[in-house]
Design a protein around this motif. Structure first.
Motif, mmCIF file in Angstrom:
data_model
loop_
_atom_site.group_PDB
_atom_site.id
_atom_site.type_symbol
_atom_site.label_atom_id
_atom_site.label_comp_id
_atom_site.label_asym_id
_atom_site.label_seq_id
_atom_site.Cartn_x
_atom_site.Cartn_y
_atom_site.Cartn_z
ATOM 1 N N THR A 48 0.808 -1.218 0.000
ATOM 2 C CA THR A 48 0.000 0.000 0.000
ATOM 3 C C THR A 48 0.836 1.259 0.000
ATOM 4 O O THR A 48 0.331 2.334 -0.277
ATOM 5 C CB THR A 48 -0.927 0.029 1.231
ATOM 6 O OG1 THR A 48 -0.119 -0.056 2.414
ATOM 7 C CG2 THR A 48 -1.905 -1.113 1.190
ATOM 8 N N GLU A 50 2.138 3.040 2.468
ATOM 9 C CA GLU A 50 1.401 3.891 3.397
ATOM 10 C C GLU A 50 2.045 5.247 3.576
ATOM 11 O O GLU A 50 1.391 6.280 3.543
ATOM 12 C CB GLU A 50 1.271 3.189 4.755
ATOM 13 C CG GLU A 50 0.485 3.993 5.771
ATOM 14 C CD GLU A 50 0.311 3.246 7.067
ATOM 15 O OE1 GLU A 50 -0.173 3.855 8.015
ATOM 16 O OE2 GLU A 50 0.679 2.060 7.113
ATOM 17 N N ARG A 82 -9.288 7.118 2.355
ATOM 18 C CA ARG A 82 -8.715 5.999 3.105
ATOM 19 C C ARG A 82 -9.574 4.748 2.986
ATOM 20 O O ARG A 82 -9.048 3.630 2.978
ATOM 21 C CB ARG A 82 -8.532 6.405 4.567
ATOM 22 C CG ARG A 82 -7.384 7.390 4.739
ATOM 23 C CD ARG A 82 -7.173 7.796 6.163
ATOM 24 N NE ARG A 82 -5.990 8.662 6.276
ATOM 25 C CZ ARG A 82 -5.819 9.581 7.205
ATOM 26 N NH1 ARG A 82 -6.755 9.764 8.130
ATOM 27 N NH2 ARG A 82 -4.729 10.320 7.243
ATOM 28 N N GLY A 86 -7.988 1.383 1.536
ATOM 29 C CA GLY A 86 -8.053 0.185 2.359
ATOM 30 C C GLY A 86 -8.779 -0.948 1.660
ATOM 31 O O GLY A 86 -8.400 -2.122 1.779
ATOM 32 N N GLY A 89 -6.391 -1.985 -1.461
ATOM 33 C CA GLY A 89 -5.091 -2.491 -1.052
ATOM 34 C C GLY A 89 -3.987 -2.228 -2.053
ATOM 35 O O GLY A 89 -3.062 -3.026 -2.191
#
Length: 339
Positions: A48, A50, A82, A86, A89
């Motif tokens: 991902t 992040e 988000r 999420g 992925g």
């Protein structure tokens, strides 16, 4: 290649299906075929990223904050971005139109999110990707492919004259009647109404200044009826609370009925109007519908659409057109006049 095949299937079925059936077919196809074939694009889940993605989100939110977007709006942007990341992925730069169509289909078919809600959420995502393109962080906006889908549009009706009279006659307090007249007269957003103080109203001139989205200032106006009930409400409040007219200017425009009479919040206004709607027998009563009603009424009475746009504080004329419902008899009269 798969995407092109699916688009061809959908386009071929357009003449045979209505809008609801077409959307159903579209959602089912993209849900069932998502990731089935990997030829020209990779559908495997990647890391991902992040740190990188979170940095991009923070930059985007900072850009929105810089143009005075409200905190509540920023939270909605953050939540949707988000949620999408999420769910998929994937890193932002790896997300494709196919991925977002799959996301859209799951939200609609399995989580039963309303189309209007999904359109709003896709708008948040599109704004995010447009920012990334401007900053040269990505090369394209995959939401644009989702936007090409034909989505069913529902006309949100304003209150009828009968609805308005039912609401007025069902008010049990001066505050409620004053609020109903005020929301209809000014066309303000509920958040704008909740933020106003008594001193913001120029009663003699029947005018007020509100600060809308992005802290943009605009002038709006009171009808004679709104002025009458608002003045009566404030006079009774002043006597009840034992404050002078000068002291009243610093107080909230609308307050709770119970002591110590705190500011009436957005949720409080919504709750009051729902109860009023039940008593009046009017369905779907909420503050924003007054805004839609006055916009429609002004347009039907002959105000130019450009002026209605300024009255509502819209940036784009297209937004104003969504708000306004032109009456059929008005179209008929204009046709007879100009045809």
């Amino acid at each position: 290649m798969l995407e092109k095949i699916l688009e061809n299937v959908i386009n071929a079925m357009v003449p045979c299906l209505d809008s609801g059936q077409l959307e159903k077919l579209n959602n089912v196809l993209y849900i069932e075929f998502h990731g089935v074939e990997v030829v020209e694009q990779c559908t495997e889940l990647a890391a991902t990223g992040e740190d990188g993605d979170e940095a991009k989100i923070r930059m985007f939110l900072a850009s929105k904050k810089a143009v005075n977007r409200q905190d509540a709006t920023l939270r909605q942007y953050t939540r949707e971005i988000r949620s999408m990341l999420g769910f998929l992925g994937k890193r932002l730069e790896d997300i494709t139109g196919m991925d977002l169509r799959y996301y859209y289909g799951i939200m609609r078919e399995r989580r039963h999110i309303k189309m209007s809600t999904m359109q709003t959420r896709l708008h948040y995502l599109s704004s995010f990707w447009d920012f990334l393109i401007t900053e040269e962080l990505v090369h394209s906006n995959p939401v644009k492919k989702v936007g090409l889908l034909k989505l069913e549009k529902t006309i949100k009706k304003p209150y009828s004259a009968e609805d308005m009279e039912a609401l007025r006659s069902s008010c049990t307090t001066l505050r409620d009647r004053a609020l109903v007249e005020f929301l209809y007269s000014t066309g303000v957003r509920v958040s704008e109404a909740a933020a106003l103080n008594v001193g913001d109203i120029w009663m003699d001139r029947k005018e007020l200044i509100v600060y809308g989205k992005g802290s943009k200032e605009r002038r709006t106006y009171l009808t004679d009826s709104a002025k009458f009930y608002l003045r009566r409400y404030l006079q009774v409040r002043g006597k009840d609370e034992g404050v002078s007219p000068e002291e009243m200017k610093e107080l909230p425009l609308f307050v709770t009925l119970d002591r110590p009479h705190g500011r009436l919040t957005v949720a409080g206004m919504q709750y009051m109007l729902r109860g009023l709607g039940k008593r009046a027998g009017v369905k779907n009563v909420h503050p924003h519908r007054f805004r839609r009603t006055i916009a429609t009424d002004l347009l039907n009475r002959g105000m130019p659409i450009e002026q209605v746009k300024e009255f509502l504080g819209h940036e784009k004329l297209d937004t104003t057109m969504i708000y306004c419902t032109v009456k059929e008899e008005g179209i008929q009269a204009s046709h007879r006049k100009f045809a």
